[in-house]
Design an enzyme around this catalytic site. Structure first.
Site, short mmCIF file in Angstrom:
data_model
loop_
_atom_site.label_atom_id
_atom_site.label_comp_id
_atom_site.label_asym_id
_atom_site.label_seq_id
_atom_site.Cartn_x
_atom_site.Cartn_y
_atom_site.Cartn_z
N ARG A 36 15.75 0.09 5.24
CA ARG A 36 15.40 -0.49 4.80
C ARG A 36 15.96 -0.41 3.08
NH1 ARG A 36 10.35 1.28 6.61
NH2 ARG A 36 9.62 0.42 5.87
N PRO A 54 0.57 -1.39 -0.29
CA PRO A 54 -0.17 -0.10 -0.38
C PRO A 54 0.84 1.64 0.04
CG PRO A 54 -0.51 -1.71 1.75
CD PRO A 54 0.95 -2.06 1.21
N GLU A 55 1.28 1.99 -1.02
CA GLU A 55 1.90 3.62 -1.15
C GLU A 55 1.09 4.10 -1.52
OE1 GLU A 55 5.85 3.24 -2.58
OE2 GLU A 55 6.30 1.00 -2.05
#
Length: 272
Positions: free
Chosen positions: A260, A2-3
């Site tokens: 990340r 979900p971006e």
DNA sequence: CACTCTCCCTGAAAGC
DNA sequence: TGCTTTCAGGGAGAGT
């Protein structure tokens, strides 16, 4: 998952509930990332859904009760829009049931998302909304805005793209894809980018996100849009999750920035 | 204030 | 095969 493009795809899938009346809300899980407000049912029951919109990665469902339901999908959340539910799936935490028998279900294995209910008039006073920078797809995201934000920053551009206070909507996957498209190294500090680089970056942000929306978002693991269909932008990934693969003679690397993964191709992304 | 790091949780995938 | 370890897309909050 979900971006911005996945949230946008979800919003589109929810469009058909507009103008329908809320029968009731059921909270199965009281604690997601934050506590789910206990009184959502009271505030939405028998009200009409008047608007469904996206703010950055937040889903806003407005009702004519003057309250808005806010949903953030976190890392693993998704909304399912179904009719006539038979049984609860694992990780179904929340249900919004309409009088036409349609049900919106919030499902989130990792419980990193959250649900909130706010007075629509006060939405912009919420910290998590007021702190957001310009939306990645807004026309207001232009050279002077971005340049002003980053021209003194020594933070690598990859991290800048993930900073929702500067630009909102971009996540870890699209950050790598955008930088590849712009031919900019993810390691480049903000203050090293020249005018033409910043212009190119803005173009790539729009291009990649719009293309991803056109493809219905990306289905990593099992992301699905609200109607259950799979997005397939992941087939268009050039570098994300492609460590060791080659583009011509150039290898794609995976590095860790601020904890990340970043994927990039140093020979092609030579703006640094 | 700005920046960096850790952590929330479960499950898939990789490692052994 | 099965047990253990590692890692995952977001972002708040603590620490510096």
């Amino acid at each position: 998952m979900p971006e911005l493009p996945e949230v946008e795809t979800t919003i589109k899938g929810l469009d058909e509930i507009k103008n329908h009346i809320v029968h009731k809300v059921i909270i199965h899980t009281k604690q997601l990332r934050f506590k789910v407000p206990y009184n959502i049912n009271k505030k939405l029951k028998n009200s009409r859904i008047s608007k469904i919109k996206r703010i950055a990665k937040y889903i806003v469902i407005e009702s004519d009760s003057n309250f808005s339901l806010i949903i953030h999908l976190g890392m693993s959340g998704r909304l399912k829009l179904i009719s006539n539910k038979f049984k609860r799936d694992k990780h179904d935490h929340f249900e919004l049931i309409l009088y036409n028998n349609k049900i919106i279900i919030y499902n989130d294995p990792r419980k990193f998302g959250f649900i909130d209910i706010v007075e629509t008039a006060n939405l912009k006073k919420k910290k998590y909304i007021s702190n957001l920078g310009i939306d990645a797809l807004s026309k207001e995201l232009n050279y002077s805005y971005l340049s002003n934000k980053i021209s003194k920053s020594e933070v690598p551009i990859k991290q800048i793209l993930l900073n929702q206070k500067i630009i909102s909507g971009i996540g870890n996957i699209y950050a790598s894809e955008i930088l590849f498209d712009a031919k900019i190294s993810p390691l480049t500090p903000g203050n090293k980018l020249r005018i033409s680089h910043i212009m190119k970056l803005i173009c790539s942000i729009r291009k990649i996100l719009k293309k991803a929306i056109k493809f219905g978002g990306s289905s990593i693991r099992d992301y699905k849009s609200a109607d259950g269909t799979l997005g397939n932008f992941q087939k268009n990934f050039k570098v994300y999750n492609k460590e060791g693969k080659k583009i011509g003679k150039n290898s794609i690397l995976r590095i860790i920035q601020y904890g990340r993964s970043t994927f990039y191709c140093p020979n092609i992304q030579n703006i640094k």
